[in-house]
Design a protein around this motif. Sequence first.
Motif, mmCIF file in Angstrom:
data_model
loop_
_atom_site.group_PDB
_atom_site.id
_atom_site.type_symbol
_atom_site.label_atom_id
_atom_site.label_comp_id
_atom_site.label_asym_id
_atom_site.label_seq_id
_atom_site.Cartn_x
_atom_site.Cartn_y
_atom_site.Cartn_z
ATOM 1 N N GLU A 38 0.831 -1.205 0.000
ATOM 2 C CA GLU A 38 0.000 0.000 0.000
ATOM 3 C C GLU A 38 0.867 1.257 0.000
ATOM 4 O OE1 GLU A 38 -3.292 0.360 -0.460
ATOM 5 O OE2 GLU A 38 -3.178 -1.790 -0.834
ATOM 6 N N GLU A 39 1.973 1.215 0.756
ATOM 7 C CA GLU A 39 2.892 2.354 0.779
ATOM 8 C C GLU A 39 3.511 2.574 -0.605
ATOM 9 O OE1 GLU A 39 7.177 3.443 2.800
ATOM 10 O OE2 GLU A 39 5.850 2.079 3.886
ATOM 11 N N LEU A 40 3.906 1.484 -1.256
ATOM 12 C CA LEU A 40 4.483 1.592 -2.601
ATOM 13 C C LEU A 40 3.455 2.118 -3.604
ATOM 14 C CD1 LEU A 40 6.601 -1.686 -2.733
ATOM 15 C CD2 LEU A 40 7.463 0.661 -2.584
ATOM 16 N N LYS A 41 2.215 1.633 -3.500
ATOM 17 C CA LYS A 41 1.157 2.122 -4.386
ATOM 18 C C LYS A 41 0.936 3.618 -4.189
ATOM 19 C CE LYS A 41 -1.598 -2.104 -4.851
ATOM 20 N NZ LYS A 41 -2.882 -2.725 -4.471
ATOM 21 N N LYS A 42 0.927 4.048 -2.925
ATOM 22 C CA LYS A 42 0.740 5.464 -2.615
ATOM 23 C C LYS A 42 1.885 6.282 -3.209
ATOM 24 C CE LYS A 42 0.570 8.678 1.232
ATOM 25 N NZ LYS A 42 0.950 8.886 2.598
ATOM 26 N N ASN A 43 3.121 5.809 -3.011
ATOM 27 C CA ASN A 43 4.281 6.515 -3.564
ATOM 28 C C ASN A 43 4.207 6.587 -5.084
ATOM 29 O OD1 ASN A 43 5.310 6.892 -1.010
ATOM 30 N ND2 ASN A 43 6.767 5.203 -1.134
ATOM 31 N N LEU A 44 3.760 5.504 -5.715
ATOM 32 C CA LEU A 44 3.635 5.480 -7.169
ATOM 33 C C LEU A 44 2.589 6.492 -7.634
ATOM 34 C CD1 LEU A 44 4.404 4.231 -9.872
ATOM 35 C CD2 LEU A 44 2.669 2.476 -9.482
ATOM 36 N N ARG A 45 1.441 6.539 -6.942
ATOM 37 C CA ARG A 45 0.406 7.520 -7.295
ATOM 38 C C ARG A 45 0.934 8.941 -7.153
ATOM 39 N NH1 ARG A 45 -2.966 3.779 -4.644
ATOM 40 N NH2 ARG A 45 -2.784 4.913 -2.683
ATOM 41 N N GLU A 46 1.683 9.207 -6.078
ATOM 42 C CA GLU A 46 2.255 10.538 -5.877
ATOM 43 C C GLU A 46 3.238 10.873 -6.993
ATOM 44 O OE1 GLU A 46 3.913 10.361 -1.961
ATOM 45 O OE2 GLU A 46 1.964 10.556 -0.984
ATOM 46 N N LYS A 47 4.071 9.901 -7.368
ATOM 47 C CA LYS A 47 5.041 10.113 -8.441
ATOM 48 C C LYS A 47 4.320 10.370 -9.757
ATOM 49 C CE LYS A 47 9.070 8.059 -10.681
ATOM 50 N NZ LYS A 47 8.811 8.703 -11.909
ATOM 51 N N GLU A 48 3.256 9.614 -10.019
ATOM 52 C CA GLU A 48 2.490 9.827 -11.242
ATOM 53 C C GLU A 48 1.876 11.218 -11.258
ATOM 54 O OE1 GLU A 48 -0.177 6.503 -11.107
ATOM 55 O OE2 GLU A 48 1.193 5.200 -12.216
ATOM 56 N N VAL A 50 3.125 13.895 -9.759
ATOM 57 C CA VAL A 50 4.233 14.818 -10.018
ATOM 58 C C VAL A 50 4.611 14.763 -11.495
ATOM 59 C CG1 VAL A 50 6.693 15.229 -9.577
ATOM 60 C CG2 VAL A 50 5.137 14.785 -7.668
ATOM 61 N N ASP A 51 4.701 13.548 -12.052
ATOM 62 C CA ASP A 51 5.037 13.397 -13.467
ATOM 63 C C ASP A 51 4.007 14.094 -14.350
ATOM 64 O OD1 ASP A 51 7.281 11.968 -12.808
ATOM 65 O OD2 ASP A 51 6.451 10.000 -13.308
ATOM 66 N N GLU A 52 2.734 13.975 -13.997
ATOM 67 C CA GLU A 52 1.674 14.608 -14.786
ATOM 68 C C GLU A 52 1.800 16.133 -14.712
ATOM 69 O OE1 GLU A 52 -1.596 15.108 -17.239
ATOM 70 O OE2 GLU A 52 -0.368 13.336 -16.877
ATOM 71 N N LYS A 57 3.604 21.138 -17.316
ATOM 72 C CA LYS A 57 4.491 22.304 -17.316
ATOM 73 C C LYS A 57 5.345 22.312 -18.578
ATOM 74 C CE LYS A 57 8.235 24.407 -14.704
ATOM 75 N NZ LYS A 57 9.175 24.242 -13.605
ATOM 76 N N TRP A 58 5.934 21.161 -18.935
ATOM 77 C CA TRP A 58 6.766 21.074 -20.135
ATOM 78 C C TRP A 58 5.941 21.354 -21.390
ATOM 79 C CZ3 TRP A 58 9.475 15.947 -18.454
ATOM 80 C CH2 TRP A 58 10.484 16.239 -17.547
ATOM 81 N N THR A 59 4.715 20.851 -21.411
ATOM 82 C CA THR A 59 3.847 21.081 -22.562
ATOM 83 C C THR A 59 3.554 22.575 -22.715
ATOM 84 O OG1 THR A 59 2.844 18.895 -22.295
ATOM 85 C CG2 THR A 59 1.609 20.492 -23.583
ATOM 86 N N GLU A 60 3.268 23.236 -21.597
ATOM 87 C CA GLU A 60 3.001 24.681 -21.636
ATOM 88 C C GLU A 60 4.234 25.435 -22.124
ATOM 89 O OE1 GLU A 60 1.708 25.679 -17.712
ATOM 90 O OE2 GLU A 60 -0.210 24.649 -17.930
ATOM 91 N N GLU A 61 5.414 25.057 -21.595
ATOM 92 C CA GLU A 61 6.649 25.725 -22.014
ATOM 93 C C GLU A 61 6.913 25.494 -23.497
ATOM 94 O OE1 GLU A 61 9.809 24.408 -19.461
ATOM 95 O OE2 GLU A 61 8.970 25.420 -17.710
ATOM 96 N N LYS A 62 6.665 24.275 -23.964
ATOM 97 C CA LYS A 62 6.866 23.961 -25.377
ATOM 98 C C LYS A 62 5.939 24.804 -26.249
ATOM 99 C CE LYS A 62 6.353 20.258 -28.698
ATOM 100 N NZ LYS A 62 5.475 19.176 -29.014
ATOM 101 N N GLU A 63 4.672 24.908 -25.839
ATOM 102 C CA GLU A 63 3.714 25.707 -26.597
ATOM 103 C C GLU A 63 4.128 27.177 -26.634
ATOM 104 O OE1 GLU A 63 0.021 24.808 -24.673
ATOM 105 O OE2 GLU A 63 -0.187 22.872 -25.692
ATOM 106 N N GLU A 64 4.634 27.688 -25.506
ATOM 107 C CA GLU A 64 5.094 29.079 -25.472
ATOM 108 C C GLU A 64 6.273 29.276 -26.422
ATOM 109 O OE1 GLU A 64 5.999 30.172 -21.440
ATOM 110 O OE2 GLU A 64 3.939 29.825 -20.771
ATOM 111 N N LEU A 65 7.219 28.328 -26.406
ATOM 112 C CA LEU A 65 8.379 28.428 -27.297
ATOM 113 C C LEU A 65 7.963 28.338 -28.764
ATOM 114 C CD1 LEU A 65 11.004 26.291 -25.360
ATOM 115 C CD2 LEU A 65 11.044 28.764 -25.718
#
Length: 119
Positions: A38-48, A50-52, A57-65
């Motif tokens: 359960e702890e690993l699943k929670k950490n994975l959800r948190e990482k996902e 953050v990744d999202e 953020k990268w998509t917005e920066e790319k669109e601005e560029l």
Amino acid sequence: MASVDRVERELGDAKTEYRRCVEELKEFRKGEKGDRLEELKKNLREKEDVDEKQRKKWTEEKEELEEEANDLKVEKNEWKAQFKEKLMNKNPNSRPTANDALKDEWFNLPEEQLSIMEA
């Protein structure tokens, strides 16, 4: 004989207690593993999450560029058209000299190169 029966009974009781302890240990380990899972699943959800957020953020920066690049292309085309108009001017007095043309922002030459050409 009574002592043999007693020993066999105690041995049977000990085996039963041993099996019960093994089962309890298995259940405890399952609980630990379940908690860890359960702890690993929670950490994975948190990482996902953050990744999202980072992907957005990268998509917005790319669109601005890309937007800036498109603006620069439009500006470049406007400069090119203006520069061409200056060079195509029918009045020789209004037309830029070669040195003046090289100083035009269209060429964007560094000062060192311009000073070499003027010499």
